[in-house]
Design a protein around this motif. Structure first.
Motif, PDB file in Angstrom:
ATOM      1  N   ALA A  48       0.847  -1.198   0.000  1.00  0.00           N
ATOM      2  CA  ALA A  48       0.000   0.000   0.000  1.00  0.00           C
ATOM      3  C   ALA A  48       0.884   1.250   0.000  1.00  0.00           C
ATOM      4  O   ALA A  48       1.963   1.262   0.584  1.00  0.00           O
ATOM      5  N   ARG A  49       0.421   2.282  -0.660  1.00  0.00           N
ATOM      6  CA  ARG A  49       1.136   3.558  -0.723  1.00  0.00           C
ATOM      7  C   ARG A  49       0.178   4.666  -0.310  1.00  0.00           C
ATOM      8  O   ARG A  49      -0.873   4.839  -0.927  1.00  0.00           O
ATOM      9  N   LEU A  50       0.561   5.415   0.710  1.00  0.00           N
ATOM     10  CA  LEU A  50      -0.298   6.516   1.144  1.00  0.00           C
ATOM     11  C   LEU A  50      -0.286   7.661   0.138  1.00  0.00           C
ATOM     12  O   LEU A  50      -1.275   8.340  -0.067  1.00  0.00           O
ATOM     13  N   GLY A  51       0.843   7.883  -0.522  1.00  0.00           N
ATOM     14  CA  GLY A  51       0.940   8.976  -1.482  1.00  0.00           C
ATOM     15  C   GLY A  51       0.904  10.332  -0.789  1.00  0.00           C
ATOM     16  O   GLY A  51       0.867  10.438   0.438  1.00  0.00           O
ATOM     17  N   GLU A  52       0.922  11.372  -1.583  1.00  0.00           N
ATOM     18  CA  GLU A  52       0.872  12.727  -1.049  1.00  0.00           C
ATOM     19  C   GLU A  52      -0.565  13.102  -0.696  1.00  0.00           C
ATOM     20  O   GLU A  52      -1.510  12.714  -1.388  1.00  0.00           O
ATOM     21  N   ALA A  53      -0.717  13.859   0.377  1.00  0.00           N
ATOM     22  CA  ALA A  53      -2.046  14.351   0.751  1.00  0.00           C
ATOM     23  C   ALA A  53      -2.461  15.432  -0.246  1.00  0.00           C
ATOM     24  O   ALA A  53      -1.771  16.444  -0.385  1.00  0.00           O
ATOM     25  N   PRO A  54      -3.571  15.255  -0.967  1.00  0.00           N
ATOM     26  CA  PRO A  54      -3.948  16.234  -1.993  1.00  0.00           C
ATOM     27  C   PRO A  54      -4.447  17.535  -1.376  1.00  0.00           C
ATOM     28  O   PRO A  54      -5.143  17.528  -0.370  1.00  0.00           O
ATOM     29  N   ASP A  55      -4.080  18.644  -1.976  1.00  0.00           N
ATOM     30  CA  ASP A  55      -4.576  19.958  -1.550  1.00  0.00           C
ATOM     31  C   ASP A  55      -4.527  20.877  -2.761  1.00  0.00           C
ATOM     32  O   ASP A  55      -3.643  21.711  -2.899  1.00  0.00           O
ATOM     33  N   THR A  56      -5.499  20.697  -3.661  1.00  0.00           N
ATOM     34  CA  THR A  56      -5.513  21.427  -4.929  1.00  0.00           C
ATOM     35  C   THR A  56      -6.265  22.747  -4.842  1.00  0.00           C
ATOM     36  O   THR A  56      -6.223  23.535  -5.788  1.00  0.00           O
ATOM     37  N   GLY A  57      -6.981  22.960  -3.744  1.00  0.00           N
ATOM     38  CA  GLY A  57      -7.840  24.131  -3.644  1.00  0.00           C
ATOM     39  C   GLY A  57      -9.273  23.842  -4.056  1.00  0.00           C
ATOM     40  O   GLY A  57     -10.120  24.729  -4.020  1.00  0.00           O
ATOM     41  N   SER A  58      -9.551  22.604  -4.433  1.00  0.00           N
ATOM     42  CA  SER A  58     -10.894  22.195  -4.849  1.00  0.00           C
ATOM     43  C   SER A  58     -11.249  20.904  -4.131  1.00  0.00           C
ATOM     44  O   SER A  58     -10.518  19.906  -4.231  1.00  0.00           O
ATOM     45  N   VAL A  59     -12.364  20.898  -3.392  1.00  0.00           N
ATOM     46  CA  VAL A  59     -12.758  19.678  -2.694  1.00  0.00           C
ATOM     47  C   VAL A  59     -13.060  18.566  -3.693  1.00  0.00           C
ATOM     48  O   VAL A  59     -12.795  17.388  -3.421  1.00  0.00           O
ATOM     49  N   ARG A  60     -13.580  18.916  -4.853  1.00  0.00           N
ATOM     50  CA  ARG A  60     -13.892  17.909  -5.878  1.00  0.00           C
ATOM     51  C   ARG A  60     -12.621  17.208  -6.344  1.00  0.00           C
ATOM     52  O   ARG A  60     -12.555  15.977  -6.410  1.00  0.00           O
TER      53      ARG A  60
ATOM     54  N   ASP B 182      -9.682  17.172  -4.826  1.00  0.00           N
ATOM     55  CA  ASP B 182      -9.017  16.494  -3.712  1.00  0.00           C
ATOM     56  C   ASP B 182      -9.667  15.146  -3.417  1.00  0.00           C
ATOM     57  O   ASP B 182      -8.985  14.153  -3.155  1.00  0.00           O
ATOM     58  N   LEU B 183     -11.000  15.103  -3.439  1.00  0.00           N
ATOM     59  CA  LEU B 183     -11.687  13.837  -3.200  1.00  0.00           C
ATOM     60  C   LEU B 183     -11.390  12.834  -4.311  1.00  0.00           C
ATOM     61  O   LEU B 183     -11.226  11.636  -4.057  1.00  0.00           O
ATOM     62  N   LEU B 184     -11.295  13.318  -5.536  1.00  0.00           N
ATOM     63  CA  LEU B 184     -10.958  12.429  -6.645  1.00  0.00           C
ATOM     64  C   LEU B 184      -9.566  11.842  -6.440  1.00  0.00           C
ATOM     65  O   LEU B 184      -9.370  10.624  -6.583  1.00  0.00           O
ATOM     66  N   ALA B 185      -8.600  12.684  -6.106  1.00  0.00           N
ATOM     67  CA  ALA B 185      -7.241  12.184  -5.865  1.00  0.00           C
ATOM     68  C   ALA B 185      -7.224  11.182  -4.714  1.00  0.00           C
ATOM     69  O   ALA B 185      -6.503  10.179  -4.753  1.00  0.00           O
ATOM     70  N   HIS B 186      -8.013  11.448  -3.697  1.00  0.00           N
ATOM     71  CA  HIS B 186      -8.081  10.577  -2.521  1.00  0.00           C
ATOM     72  C   HIS B 186      -8.614   9.190  -2.900  1.00  0.00           C
ATOM     73  O   HIS B 186      -8.028   8.169  -2.507  1.00  0.00           O
ATOM     74  N   VAL B 187      -9.691   9.137  -3.669  1.00  0.00           N
ATOM     75  CA  VAL B 187     -10.263   7.830  -4.021  1.00  0.00           C
ATOM     76  C   VAL B 187      -9.402   7.100  -5.043  1.00  0.00           C
ATOM     77  O   VAL B 187      -9.331   5.869  -5.031  1.00  0.00           O
ATOM     78  N   LEU B 188      -8.731   7.842  -5.924  1.00  0.00           N
ATOM     79  CA  LEU B 188      -7.850   7.186  -6.894  1.00  0.00           C
ATOM     80  C   LEU B 188      -6.651   6.553  -6.196  1.00  0.00           C
ATOM     81  O   LEU B 188      -6.167   5.493  -6.613  1.00  0.00           O
ATOM     82  N   GLN B 189      -6.163   7.186  -5.123  1.00  0.00           N
ATOM     83  CA  GLN B 189      -5.075   6.582  -4.358  1.00  0.00           C
ATOM     84  C   GLN B 189      -5.550   5.307  -3.677  1.00  0.00           C
ATOM     85  O   GLN B 189      -4.841   4.305  -3.618  1.00  0.00           O
ATOM     86  N   ASN B 190      -6.767   5.335  -3.153  1.00  0.00           N
ATOM     87  CA  ASN B 190      -7.339   4.136  -2.533  1.00  0.00           C
ATOM     88  C   ASN B 190      -7.477   3.018  -3.565  1.00  0.00           C
ATOM     89  O   ASN B 190      -7.154   1.854  -3.286  1.00  0.00           O
ATOM     90  N   GLN B 191      -7.943   3.374  -4.753  1.00  0.00           N
ATOM     91  CA  GLN B 191      -8.067   2.385  -5.824  1.00  0.00           C
ATOM     92  C   GLN B 191      -6.701   1.807  -6.179  1.00  0.00           C
ATOM     93  O   GLN B 191      -6.547   0.591  -6.352  1.00  0.00           O
ATOM     94  N   SER B 192      -5.707   2.677  -6.282  1.00  0.00           N
ATOM     95  CA  SER B 192      -4.356   2.219  -6.614  1.00  0.00           C
ATOM     96  C   SER B 192      -3.821   1.270  -5.554  1.00  0.00           C
ATOM     97  O   SER B 192      -3.169   0.267  -5.873  1.00  0.00           O
ATOM     98  N   ASN B 193      -4.115   1.556  -4.280  1.00  0.00           N
ATOM     99  CA  ASN B 193      -3.664   0.676  -3.211  1.00  0.00           C
ATOM    100  C   ASN B 193      -4.308  -0.696  -3.319  1.00  0.00           C
ATOM    101  O   ASN B 193      -3.640  -1.724  -3.153  1.00  0.00           O
ATOM    102  N   GLN B 194      -5.609  -0.733  -3.581  1.00  0.00           N
ATOM    103  CA  GLN B 194      -6.280  -2.026  -3.717  1.00  0.00           C
ATOM    104  C   GLN B 194      -5.686  -2.829  -4.866  1.00  0.00           C
ATOM    105  O   GLN B 194      -5.422  -4.025  -4.735  1.00  0.00           O
TER     106      GLN B 194
END
Length: 208
Positions: free
Chosen positions: A79-91, A93-105
């Motif tokens: 598993a890779r935690l990756g960088e914590a996203p902070d793009t200035g857009s919640v949309r 950031d949430l996309l980056a967050h779920v894509l990292q979760n998908q990549s981990n799986q």
């Protein structure tokens, strides 16, 4: 220039050519992952992992106090935690967050079946919560808190429902149904959650 020998992966060997502790650990985790995928948590045997890795059970128990710790280490290693996203857009950031979760799986090498199920064994999950899952959840909560601060989400948004909905989509669709979630599907669900964000129920609001 050093005279130490290196393997093809760049890890050192001692002068006698024996594998280093790091190399043996890697082999234990790789073989353990294969057996976990094939057999599942209940049937997995530390003794078999040791035999297939060419070491004694003591070498495994020096690293991991029991089977649950070994399985947690297998999952953590992929598993890779990756960088914590902070793009200035919640949309975004949430996309980056779920894509990292998908990549981990997918990076676990056993995104479906027995290997994935091992995450939720009562003995394994608390170890993973302390090492991976807690930080992942904290990052998700921080994303939503920034969205609230920017006025993208209401103050009483239920962050847990949003995060659980997105994590559940990935887990159920990929681990249970065996269907990969497309990036656009993630965006569609995120957009729906942002347009009509779930709110905290009265009993969930602090002080009520």
């Amino acid at each position: 220039m050093t005279t130490e020998a290196f393997t093809t992966t760049g890890s050192r060997r001692d002068r006698g050519g024996r594998p280093t502790d790091e190399e043996l650990t890697t082999r234990i985790l790789e073989i353990g992952a294969d057996l976990l995928h094939e057999q599942g948590f209940a049937a997995l045997s530390v003794g078999q992992v040791a035999r297939d890795a060419g070491c004694g059970k003591a070498a495994i128990y020096r690293r991991y106090p029991g089977k649950a710790a070994l399985v947690a280490a297998i999952i953590e290693s992929r598993a890779r935690l990756g960088e914590a996203p902070d793009t200035g857009s919640v949309r975004e950031d949430l996309l980056a967050h779920v894509l990292q979760n998908q990549s981990n799986q997918e990076g676990l090498g056993f995104a479906t079946g027995r290997g994935m199920q091992a995450m939720f064994e009562p003995e394994v999950y608390p170890i993973l919560w302390d090492s991976i899952f807690r930080l992942r959840r904290e990052r998700g909560v921080a994303i939503i808190a920034r969205g609230v601060a920017r006025g993208e989400l209401p103050d009483d948004v239920d962050a847990d429902v949003i995060l659980d909905a997105l994590a559940g989509l990935t887990l159920y669709r990929q681990a249970v149904k065996g269907i990969r979630v497309d990036r656009q599907h993630f965006l569609n669900v995120i957009d729906a959650l942002l347009v009509h964000p779930p709110r905290l129920l009265t009993g969930d609001i602090e002080g009520d």
